[in-house]
Design a protein around this motif. Structure first.
Motif, PDB file in Angstrom:
ATOM      1  N   GLU A  15     -21.270 -26.228  26.761  1.00 31.27           N
ATOM      2  CA  GLU A  15     -20.643 -26.180  28.082  1.00 31.27           C
ATOM      3  C   GLU A  15     -21.673 -25.827  29.153  1.00 31.27           C
ATOM      4  OE1 GLU A  15     -17.455 -23.406  27.474  1.00 31.27           O
ATOM      5  OE2 GLU A  15     -16.064 -24.972  26.834  1.00 31.27           O
ATOM      6  N   GLU A  16     -22.536 -24.869  28.862  1.00 27.96           N
ATOM      7  CA  GLU A  16     -23.584 -24.494  29.815  1.00 27.96           C
ATOM      8  C   GLU A  16     -24.553 -25.648  30.036  1.00 27.96           C
ATOM      9  OE1 GLU A  16     -25.431 -20.870  28.488  1.00 27.96           O
ATOM     10  OE2 GLU A  16     -23.521 -19.798  28.497  1.00 27.96           O
ATOM     11  N   ASN A  69     -23.922 -28.815  29.740  1.00 32.47           N
ATOM     12  CA  ASN A  69     -23.214 -29.812  30.526  1.00 32.47           C
ATOM     13  C   ASN A  69     -23.212 -29.433  32.007  1.00 32.47           C
ATOM     14  OD1 ASN A  69     -21.625 -32.209  30.801  1.00 32.47           O
ATOM     15  ND2 ASN A  69     -19.806 -30.924  30.971  1.00 32.47           N
ATOM     16  N   ASP A  70     -22.983 -28.158  32.286  1.00 32.82           N
ATOM     17  CA  ASP A  70     -23.009 -27.689  33.678  1.00 32.82           C
ATOM     18  C   ASP A  70     -24.388 -27.889  34.297  1.00 32.82           C
ATOM     19  OD1 ASP A  70     -20.347 -26.943  33.555  1.00 32.82           O
ATOM     20  OD2 ASP A  70     -20.773 -24.813  33.192  1.00 32.82           O
ATOM     21  N   ARG A  90     -24.873 -31.540  35.111  1.00 30.94           N
ATOM     22  CA  ARG A  90     -24.105 -31.922  36.300  1.00 30.94           C
ATOM     23  C   ARG A  90     -24.815 -31.456  37.576  1.00 30.94           C
ATOM     24  NH1 ARG A  90     -19.248 -34.183  35.549  1.00 30.94           N
ATOM     25  NH2 ARG A  90     -18.292 -33.982  33.510  1.00 30.94           N
TER      26      ARG A  90
END
Length: 82
Positions: free
Chosen positions: A12-13, A15-16, A19
């Motif tokens: 998740e990190e 992916n952030d 982005r």
């Protein structure tokens, strides 16, 4: 189970971060376009679109899975900037 949660948090990190990198590149591209004389902007945008199309064609030839991912990323890139 804890290891799985750590991996999920890491993904998740990551992916952030990706982005945000995409946003940084988008802002840089927008800044470049603003700095250009108006009569060149259309030419540059058309050139960028042609480069994207060339890359999709190349990826379709070499690896269709990446072509789909690239195409989706391009769509998201431009959708987020409107």
């Amino acid at each position: 189970m804890e290891n799985l949660e750590q991996r999920l948090d890491y993904l998740e990190e990551s992916n952030d971060v990706l982005r945000m990198q995409n946003r940084v590149l988008a802002v840089a591209l927008q800044g470049f376009l603003r700095a250009l004389p108006q009569d060149l902007v259309e030419t540059v945008v058309e050139s960028v679109q042609a480069a994207f199309e060339d890359e999709v064609a190349e990826l379709n030839y070499s690896n269709g899975v990446y072509a789909d991912l690239f195409h989706e990323a391009v769509e998201e890139f431009f959708r987020d900037k409107r």
